[in-house]
Design an enzyme around this catalytic site. Structure first.
Site, PDB file in Angstrom:
ATOM      1  N   HIS A 114      67.076  31.545   0.752  1.00  0.00           N
ATOM      2  CA  HIS A 114      67.603  32.517   1.726  1.00  0.00           C
ATOM      3  C   HIS A 114      68.542  33.519   1.065  1.00  0.00           C
ATOM      4  O   HIS A 114      69.291  34.216   1.755  1.00  0.00           O
ATOM      5  CB  HIS A 114      68.330  31.791   2.867  1.00  0.00           C
ATOM      6  CG  HIS A 114      67.390  31.056   3.773  1.00  0.00           C
ATOM      7  ND1 HIS A 114      67.820  30.129   4.683  1.00  0.00           N
ATOM      8  CD2 HIS A 114      66.034  31.097   3.899  1.00  0.00           C
ATOM      9  CE1 HIS A 114      66.778  29.643   5.344  1.00  0.00           C
ATOM     10  NE2 HIS A 114      65.685  30.201   4.875  1.00  0.00           N
ATOM     11  N   ALA A 226      78.100  14.050   3.924  1.00  0.00           N
ATOM     12  CA  ALA A 226      77.336  14.211   2.673  1.00  0.00           C
ATOM     13  C   ALA A 226      78.089  13.651   1.460  1.00  0.00           C
ATOM     14  O   ALA A 226      77.487  13.062   0.558  1.00  0.00           O
ATOM     15  CB  ALA A 226      77.027  15.692   2.463  1.00  0.00           C
TER      16      ALA A 226
END
Ligand code: BV8
Length: 242
Positions: A114, A226
């Site tokens: 992206h 995470a």
């Protein structure tokens, strides 16, 4: 019995992997898309309508990213360690994120599908340039010296993500597909897990704070922050395979 210590790995990351580094996500309750209208700031139409507003949106995020307290976290560095230490084949990291924390954390075999916050592109000559400062309508292109054509080198909705051929090739050859910190809302990235399953019969693992939109596609899931679940999973992968 397929050898669980060899084969190529493809990793897809999203905004969740950078959350604990202090970068907001998009769709969480306090996320970016709850503060601005995505059509106004992340589409070519929005840029055509009000380029100064869009440039300011990215200038603010770029300034935030440059502040000294935004650093890679244990999840970023664990994925870099996996790339260095995995002996079973290639490890390709595909990120939807436009921050530079994977590079700062040590990852090298990396695709920013992206785009990247610290790059700008000239619409007049297609030149892509490293860009740390604010971007203005009057900014001059370093290659063609024209002004009025510079934009953030990011992929907006309705635009083709970068390096899709290389990503597709890797998905067709991978034995393990790992998804980290993404809600599975945005395509084509959200479809990678299906491609890995149906084209390569890959083992699929979701490491996320909570189940994503595509959670049911994953053979293995570990939920939590995470910085906890990613290092733990990488340790296990390097010690005993999947
Ligand atoms: C395209 C710009 C085609 C940069 C972004 C089907 C097929 C193909 C396309 C489409 C399709 N259906 C619809 C489309 C169109 C569209 C789309 O997907 N729309 C969606 C909304 C339905 N897709 C596109 O337009 C794409 N282009 O398909 O082109 C084409 C074909 C021919 C010709 C031309 C074009 C382009 C998509 C890219 C758009 N750009 N950003 C920027 O400003 O950043 S999208 C934006 O969403 C970011 O890139 C972001 O990375 C991406 C995905 O979001 P996530 O990363 O997942 O973040 P999110 O907040 O959603 O979730 C965070 C997750 O982390 C959550 O699950 C949360 O639980 C978790 N989390 C939170 N904290 C933690 C955590 N996990 C772990 N630890 C924590 N601490």
């Amino acid at each position: 019995m397929r050898d669980r210590n060899s084969g190529n790995i493809v990793i897809l990351t999203g905004a969740g992997i950078s959350k604990e580094s202090g970068i907001e996500t998009f769709r969480d309750k306090d996320g970016l898309w709850t503060k601005v209208n995505v059509e106004d700031v992340a589409t070519p139409e929005g840029f055509a309508r009000n380029p100064r507003m869009v440039l300011d949106f990215y200038n603010q995020r770029r300034r935030n990213l440059r502040s000294h307290n935004i650093r890679p976290n244990a999840a970023h560095t664990a994925l870099a360690r996996l790339e260095r230490e995995w002996r079973g084949g290639e490890v390709l990291l595909v990120t939807q994120n436009i921050d530079n924390l994977h590079e700062a954390g040590g990852s090298r075999n990396l695709i920013h599908m992206h785009g990247e916050m610290f790059k700008a592109r000239c619409e007049l000559c297609a030149g892509v340039h490293l860009w740390q400062e604010d971007l203005a309508l009057e900014s001059e292109c370093p290659s063609c010296q024209s002004s009025g054509g510079m934009r953030p080198h990011v992929v907006w909705f309705g635009e083709m993500p970068f390096e899709m051929d290389r990503i597709s090739d890797a998905l067709g050859r991978c034995r393990l597909f790992i998804s980290v910190g993404t809600s599975g809302n945005v395509y084509p990235a959200a479809g990678f897990v299906e491609e890995a399953i149906f084209r390569a019969r890959a083992h699929t693992v979701e490491l996320n704070l909570e189940p994503s939109e595509g959670a049911t596609y994953f053979a293995e899931q570990h939920y939590g922050p995470a910085t906890e679940v990613v290092p733990r999973y990488v340790d296990k992968l390097l010690a005993q395979g999947w």
